[in-house]
Design an enzyme around this catalytic site. Sequence first.
Site, PDB file in Angstrom:
ATOM      1  N   HIS A   1      -7.476  -4.640  -2.091  1.00  0.00           N
ATOM      2  CA  HIS A   1      -6.294  -3.932  -1.596  1.00  0.00           C
ATOM      3  C   HIS A   1      -5.640  -4.772  -0.507  1.00  0.00           C
ATOM      4  CE1 HIS A   1      -3.678  -0.545  -1.231  1.00  0.00           C
ATOM      5  NE2 HIS A   1      -3.962  -0.370   0.051  1.00  0.00           N
TER       6      HIS A   1
ATOM      7  N   SER B   1       0.845  -1.191   0.000  1.00  0.00           N
ATOM      8  CA  SER B   1       0.000   0.000   0.000  1.00  0.00           C
ATOM      9  C   SER B   1       0.887   1.251   0.000  1.00  0.00           C
ATOM     10  CB  SER B   1      -0.966  -0.027   1.184  1.00  0.00           C
ATOM     11  OG  SER B   1      -1.929   0.991   1.061  1.00  0.00           O
TER      12      SER B   1
ATOM     13  N   ASP C   1      -8.730  -3.819  -6.778  1.00  0.00           N
ATOM     14  CA  ASP C   1      -8.241  -2.907  -5.748  1.00  0.00           C
ATOM     15  C   ASP C   1      -8.845  -1.517  -5.938  1.00  0.00           C
ATOM     16  OD1 ASP C   1      -6.797  -1.366  -3.956  1.00  0.00           O
ATOM     17  OD2 ASP C   1      -4.908  -2.392  -4.350  1.00  0.00           O
TER      18      ASP C   1
END
Length: 204
Positions: A171, A57, A139
């Site tokens: 995600h 991330s 995502d």
Amino acid sequence: MVIAPNYRGSTGYGKEFQQANLFDMGGGDLQDVLAAADFIKQTGFLDPKKIVLMGASYGGYLTMMGVTKAPEVWAAGVPIVPFVNWLTEIQNEDPVLQQSDLATMGNPQKNKALFEDRSPIFFVDQIKAPLLLLAGGNDPRCPQEEAQQVVDAVKKRAGTVELKIYENEGHGFARVENQIDAYQRVSGFLKAHVPPADCNCSLN
């Protein structure tokens, strides 16, 4: 040896520290990551030419910032569900998340120079480390197109890059079989590109 730096912007150190990278994403926090690499080198416990940068991330974003802005430091990079272009990230992500990014980086039209400077996709030509990118097909935060931009750009300049997209993930990877596959890929990639020293030991 593994070090997981709490770079500025992290929680747990007070409000001032948590807000220390507002409108400076990929700036001071990247310097914190580089300081962690320097710390590892100063221990003398490992080969300074075999340091790997890996994160997911925002950590995937900082991984890409690291391999582009400080390319000589890293033996390999593993960005997981990263974003690499603030302009396309804000354009393509979920609208609620879009508002969050605007609140942390400002207006992309007014701050275009900052957005470009902090988007590693514009500095791909600086990359020296082999890369393994992992992404989720659904995502909403860091669309797979972000990782694909890196792969296309690195391949265009004949660099070393691999990409795995988990089509049934968002995600991050929630399914155990995908988690196992992802870390097996990371392990295999690092053993291939950053082989351990001949120490009569095994890396499983």
